[in-house]
Design a protein around this motif. Structure first.
Motif, PDB file in Angstrom:
ATOM      1  N   UNK A  86       0.816  -1.228   0.000  1.00 20.05           N
ATOM      2  CA  UNK A  86       0.000   0.000   0.000  1.00 20.05           C
ATOM      3  C   UNK A  86       0.846   1.272   0.000  1.00 20.05           C
ATOM      4  N   UNK A  87       1.850   1.301  -0.876  1.00 20.93           N
ATOM      5  CA  UNK A  87       2.644   2.492  -1.067  1.00 20.93           C
ATOM      6  C   UNK A  87       3.651   2.785   0.027  1.00 20.93           C
ATOM      7  N   UNK A  88       3.932   1.813   0.885  1.00 25.39           N
ATOM      8  CA  UNK A  88       4.863   2.020   1.996  1.00 25.39           C
ATOM      9  C   UNK A  88       6.057   1.071   1.857  1.00 25.39           C
ATOM     10  N   UNK A  89       6.783   1.269   0.751  1.00 28.13           N
ATOM     11  CA  UNK A  89       7.890   0.371   0.436  1.00 28.13           C
ATOM     12  C   UNK A  89       9.038   0.516   1.429  1.00 28.13           C
ATOM     13  N   UNK A  90       9.626  -0.625   1.784  1.00 29.92           N
ATOM     14  CA  UNK A  90      10.821  -0.650   2.622  1.00 29.92           C
ATOM     15  C   UNK A  90      11.894  -1.453   1.902  1.00 29.92           C
ATOM     16  N   UNK A  91      13.143  -1.090   2.136  1.00 36.56           N
ATOM     17  CA  UNK A  91      14.259  -1.751   1.453  1.00 36.56           C
ATOM     18  C   UNK A  91      14.275  -3.259   1.680  1.00 36.56           C
ATOM     19  N   UNK A  92      13.750  -3.712   2.823  1.00 33.23           N
ATOM     20  CA  UNK A  92      13.789  -5.156   3.127  1.00 33.23           C
ATOM     21  C   UNK A  92      12.897  -5.981   2.196  1.00 33.23           C
ATOM     22  N   UNK A  93      12.015  -5.310   1.429  1.00 34.06           N
ATOM     23  CA  UNK A  93      11.174  -6.039   0.481  1.00 34.06           C
ATOM     24  C   UNK A  93      11.918  -6.327  -0.826  1.00 34.06           C
ATOM     25  N   UNK A  94      13.028  -5.620  -1.071  1.00 31.39           N
ATOM     26  CA  UNK A  94      13.734  -5.770  -2.347  1.00 31.39           C
ATOM     27  C   UNK A  94      14.166  -7.209  -2.602  1.00 31.39           C
ATOM     28  N   UNK A  95      14.548  -7.914  -1.549  1.00 32.12           N
ATOM     29  CA  UNK A  95      15.061  -9.264  -1.725  1.00 32.12           C
ATOM     30  C   UNK A  95      14.024 -10.175  -2.366  1.00 32.12           C
ATOM     31  N   UNK A  96      12.739  -9.953  -2.044  1.00 31.98           N
ATOM     32  CA  UNK A  96      11.703 -10.829  -2.595  1.00 31.98           C
ATOM     33  C   UNK A  96      11.425 -10.502  -4.056  1.00 31.98           C
ATOM     34  N   UNK A  97      11.603  -9.236  -4.442  1.00 24.55           N
ATOM     35  CA  UNK A  97      11.487  -8.888  -5.857  1.00 24.55           C
ATOM     36  C   UNK A  97      12.653  -9.503  -6.626  1.00 24.55           C
ATOM     37  N   UNK A  98      13.856  -9.349  -6.092  1.00 26.08           N
ATOM     38  CA  UNK A  98      15.029  -9.892  -6.773  1.00 26.08           C
ATOM     39  C   UNK A  98      14.942 -11.405  -6.908  1.00 26.08           C
ATOM     40  N   UNK A  99      14.368 -12.068  -5.897  1.00 28.00           N
ATOM     41  CA  UNK A  99      14.219 -13.518  -5.924  1.00 28.00           C
ATOM     42  C   UNK A  99      13.459 -13.973  -7.168  1.00 28.00           C
ATOM     43  N   UNK A 100      12.344 -13.318  -7.471  1.00 26.42           N
ATOM     44  CA  UNK A 100      11.537 -13.742  -8.611  1.00 26.42           C
ATOM     45  C   UNK A 100      12.095 -13.209  -9.924  1.00 26.42           C
TER      46      UNK A 100
END
Length: 354
Positions: free
Chosen positions: A220-234
């Motif tokens: 919901x528009x509240x991105x945190x750097x710790x989410x990047x790993x899951x994007x990179x994974x896919x």
């Protein structure tokens, strides 16, 4: 339409008589647990627990399903949980949930479904919710596991419902988190598009496009750097050694969601269900190409939560008013508190604003 729904109901009733032992008799799979290559079936992501492979025959071809099998770290409760990942996720995304479940005594099985992540990406495969559920039950039978608790998120939540309809006698409980398919997208007016069109969309995926989509719907528009790993994974799979077949499988699975609705079958679900909903989720398959008047009717998870929970005979609903499509990631402590309380006492705790 009434005829379709009648036939669908009959199909559900037929599926519920399948016994898990039938799965074992038809698959004859084996478990491989020695050292596996770093780039396994097009994914080089490092998983939080050791991987094994379930090799079996499906649709006249040899396939393999990567999975984690994690023993209890706390006092064993002699129960097993199986976790189903969502479409832009892999089994590794469940790392924190695995640790919590093993701490309270569960053995935890976490597969990557066929077509995803570290599992086989077949060039020719008829994907269906029933086939993927059948594969999961086959793995459990091969491991000698009977009853399980199934936990599924997003597409994995949709698959959890199908598994529950097919194998109700082997389920202790179901936890469903922001499942897609809580509504019949085509039934609400989303135009069907070809697998070839979906394939072209998959090929165009980039880190930026996946991140932008997840930022809007998952977080919901509240991105945190710790989410990047899951994007990179896919993204590593999108651009990995099996890029073409992975993108084709992604297109086939989108077609499954559009053409195999579960929204008319919730009344047939027999196991107890904990339905967890991040209310700010707006996910709806097809809203990027559907007409505006159709899009306006889709992805209202606040309404869907109450509508679906009312249809399921034994359902407990917990909502996170300020969270989106993946409530277990931005607020894992609250999610895990809800999960553990329900699994251990059958009760829920107040969530409120997060």
């Amino acid at each position: 339409m009434q005829l379709f729904r009648t036939l669908s109901a009959l199909a559900v009733l037929t599926l519920t008589i399948i016994h898990p032992s039938v799965v074992l008799a038809q698959t004859q799979g084996k478990i491989i647990d020695h050292k596996l290559p770093n780039d396994l079936n097009g994914s080089n992501f490092t998983y939080p627990f050791p991987l094994k492979l379930y090799q079996f025959t499906s649709q006249r071809q040899q396939v393999e399903m990567a999975f984690m099998d994690v023993a209890p770290s706390g006092k064993p409760n002699h129960k097993t949980a199986m976790l189903f990942h969502g479409n832009f996720f892999c089994g590794a995304t469940w790392n924190e949930t695995i640790r919590v479940l093993t701490h309270i005594g569960y053995r935890v099985i976490v597969p990557d479904h066929i077509g995803y992540c570290k599992s086989t990406k077949p060039e020719r495969y008829q994907f269906s919710l029933s086939q993927l559920a059948f594969n999961a039950r086959s793995l459990l039978d091969t491991l000698g596991i009977g009853n399980v608790t199934i936990i599924g998120h997003s597409f994995g939540g949709m698959l959890t419902f199908r598994y529950g309809l097919m194998f109700p006698e082997s389920i202790d409980a179901m936890i469903v988190i922001n499942a897609i398919g809580l509504e019949d997208y085509v039934g609400k007016g989303v135009p069907w598009i070809t697998i070839d069109t979906n394939y072209a969309t998959s090929l165009a995926s980039t880190f930026e496009s996946v991140q932008a989509y997840e930022n809007t719907t998952y977080y919901v528009g509240q991105w945190e750097d710790r989410y990047d790993v899951w994007v990179q994974m896919v993204i590593d799979v999108f651009y990995g050694s099996q890029r073409d077949t992975f993108c084709w499988n992604q297109a086939q699975i989108t077609d499954v969601v559009l053409t195999q609705p579960i929204a008319h079958d919730f009344g047939h679900v027999r196991p107890p269900v904990l339905l967890i909903i991040g209310e700010k989720d707006t996910t709806a398959i097809g809203k990027t190409w559907a007409p505006a008047d159709v899009v306006a009717k889709l992805g209202n998870f606040t309404a869907l939560a109450h509508d679906v929970s009312a249809q399921i005979p034994n359902c407990t609903l917990v909502t996170f008013p300020e969270l989106g499509h993946a409530p277990h990631i931005p607020n894992p402590d609250m999610f895990q508190a809800v999960l553990v309380e329900w699994l251990t006492t059958g009760k829920t705790i107040s969530v409120g604003k997060t």
